[in-house]
Structures are given as structure tokens and as C-alpha cells.
Write a protein that holds these residues in place. Structure first.
Motif: not given
Length: 324
Positions: A108-134
Motif C-alpha cells: 500500500g502506502g509509501i513515503v520518502r524521507a529526506h535521506d532517501g529512506t522509503l517507508y511502506f505498508l505491506y498487508a498479507t493476513g499473516s502476523a510475521d509480515l503485515t506492517g510497516l517496512w523500511r
């Protein structure tokens, strides 16, 4: 992300003629715009067969855009000449995992910090992967915060000044707050205005003018949630209604005027600070189920997932012209 719904009303064609956008000359192809009587330019036509259906977008210096491809689990850069470069592919969920509301894993959603790091959301229905990624430049994707596997984290906003990320959950009707460094997610806002009404609720999210703004797809609203001095959520304010199928949105400047992607209807609407709105782009301009927008200066970037048209997922650019 949206579903097909029936739209009623008869005033859209007339209001579309009073468009507030003109197209910028970016991209290799152009078509005549029936809505605005200007020229529409494509930055990129994407490969549907390879799963290139852009869900969300963030911008880089130099004119490139970074998008999430919803169902191929990929984050990709689209250069000004239309070249697509895959930056990361997220892990495949365990067998038997079912993503709430959508079944398939969803990036889903994605944003970029000033240092170029990307943050994005991943949904899978599984507790080990669903969440905020960098994803740091040159690095590998890493989950930095878990989110509930029975939810659908969708829109994402960054408040870099406070080091905070806000994630809108379309199934649980919640806005989560996560430190930029990662860690535990906090349920920041939870109100009936964020709930779904049959499919998806809270969708797009932005931090703007001392508040967190959220769109609700099912309820067709744009909401403003003030940020208190303590950083908690104030009372939810409804700022616009009648925008059923609204996906993501982007503000056009310092004021509260915004552009909204009306996904299933193949429209972009201009929403004034008073909540009034009119259609400014339609399918005749090249829209293919617009999912998200980003604005830099007077240029708007519009990502089209073609979820229901199944024709031409693409990325358009548009020059913003002050509207009435």
C-alpha cells in the motif's frame, strides 16, 4: 484501493468543463483532454502482465517517482523517461494466508524521507509480515513495526519534524502511529468516521496544517483530525462529503485545497477548503482507476492502477492551475 460502486448525480460533466488542471509536457505521449480542453501527457505506460499496477506514489528529487505495485509485492522507481526499475520485492506470505478484504497480499502506502529512506505498508493476513517496512538506499527491505494481521494498512503519511508515521487501516477503521525508528504501533485514532461501510474505510492519509487528514472510501468523506500539543488525536472533523470511491489525495499547496483520486469512477476531483468539489479529469484524459496522487510545486503526479478497466496502468503528470 477501491471497488466499483454506482455513482449518481448529473452535474459532473458540466463541472468538469471548469477544470483546474492543465497538463505539463512530461512523457512520450499525449491525448486531447475532453474535461479541461488541454493536453494530457503520460510519464509512463506500465506493464499489466508483469503486475505493474501502481497503488501509491512518492516523489524523488530530479523528477522520478517511486511507487508500490499493489499485488506484485514490488517497490519501483519510474524515471522521467518512463523507465521502471524494481527497488525491492517483498517476501511472499506463508501458504494459506488471506489478506482481509482483498485476499491477495497488498502493498500500500509509501513515503520518502529526506535521506532517501522509503517507508511502506505491506498487508498479507499473516502476523510475521503485515506492517510497516523500511528500505534504505542500497539496502534490503526490513519490517520495522508489526500491524494487526486482521487489518489492511493502506495509506501512509510521514511527519518528519516529529519523527512520526501515520498508517490508515481500511478494515479496522484505525489510524496507527509509529515512530520513524520503528517499534510498537499505537492506535492513534479510532472513530466511527473511519469505519468501513461494506468494503473499505480509512484509506489515504496526509499530515497537513497541524492535523492528520484521512479519506474514507465507503463513506465518501475527507476527514481532518487535529494534532493536539501532546500529539494525541483531537475530535474528528468532516471536511468534505459526497466523494464515494475516494482513494488517496494530495494537497495542492499551503492551503486546504486538495486533489482526490476517485478510483472506480476514473476521476480526479478538486476539493476546496470549504468542502465543495468538482471533477477536473476523467477517463478521457487517460485515467485508469486512479489510486493516488503526489504534488510538487505546480505539478501533480497521478498513478493509475487500472484495477477494473484492465487496460492501461500508467503514470500521468498534470500542471496545477489555480481554480475558482
Amino acid at each position: 484501493m477501491s471497488r466499483a460502486l454506482t455513482r449518481t448525480g448529473t452535474g459532473l460533466l458540466a463541472s468538469a468543463v471548469a477544470a483546474a488542471l492543465a497538463m505539463t509536457a512530461v512523457g512520450p505521449a499525449a491525448t486531447a483532454s475532453a474535461a479541461s480542453h488541454n493536453t494530457v501527457r503520460f510519464m509512463a505506460h506500465l506493464d499489466m502482465a508483469d503486475g505493474q499496477r501502481p497503488e501509491n506514489i512518492t516523489l524523488e528529487p530530479g523528477g522520478s517517482a517511486v511507487v508500490t505495485f499493489a499485488y506484485s509485492r514490488q517497490v519501483a522507481r519510474i524515471s522521467p523517461d518512463g523507465t521502471v526499475t524494481v527497488l525491492a520485492t517483498l517476501p511472499e506470505p506463508p501458504a494459506g494466508s488471506v489478506t482481509p478484504a482483498l485476499s491477495s497480499p497488498f502493498l500500500g502506502g509509501i513515503v520518502r524521507a529526506h535521506d532517501g529512506t522509503l517507508y511502506f505498508l505491506y498487508a498479507t493476513g499473516s502476523a510475521d509480515l503485515t506492517g510497516l517496512w523500511r528500505l534504505r538506499p542500497g539496502g534490503a527491505p526490513q519490517r520495522i513495526a508489526a500491524l494487526p494481521a486482521d487489518g489492511l494498512p493502506n495509506g501512509l503519511a510521514l511527519d518528519e519534524r516529529s519523527g512520526t508515521l501515520y498508517a490508515a487501516d481500511s478494515v479496522l477503521g484505525t489510524v496507527w502511529r509509529v515512530p520513524l525508528s520503528g517499534g510498537d504501533a499505537t492506535r492513534w485514532a479510532d472513530a466511527p468516521e473511519l469505519d468501513a461501510a461494506g468494503f473499505l474505510g480509512a484509506n489515504g492519509v496526509k499530515v497537513h496544517n497541524g492535523a492528520v487528514w484521512v479519506s474514507n472510501l465507503d463513506q465518501g468523506t475527507v476527514l481532518r483530525i487535529p494534532l493536539t500539543r501532546r500529539g494525541t488525536a483531537g475530535p474528528v472533523q468532516t471536511r468534505a462529503t459526497g466523494l464515494v470511491n475516494i482513494d488517496d489525495f494530495a494537497f495542492t499547496g499551503q492551503g486546504d485545497t486538495l486533489l482526490a483520486a476517485i478510483n472506480a469512477d476514473n476521476e480526479v476531483a478538486r476539493v476546496g477548503s470549504d468542502g465543495s468539489h468538482r471533477v477536473v479529469l476523467t477517463g478521457t484524459d487517460g485515467l485508469q482507476n486512479p489510486t493516488s496522487l503526489a504534488v510538487r510545486g505546480r505539478t501533480a503526479y497521478i498513478a493509475n492502477g487500472a484495477y477494473f478497466t484492465n487496460e492501461d496502468p500508467n503514470l500521468l503528470t498534470a500542471r496545477i492551475v489555480p481554480g475558482k
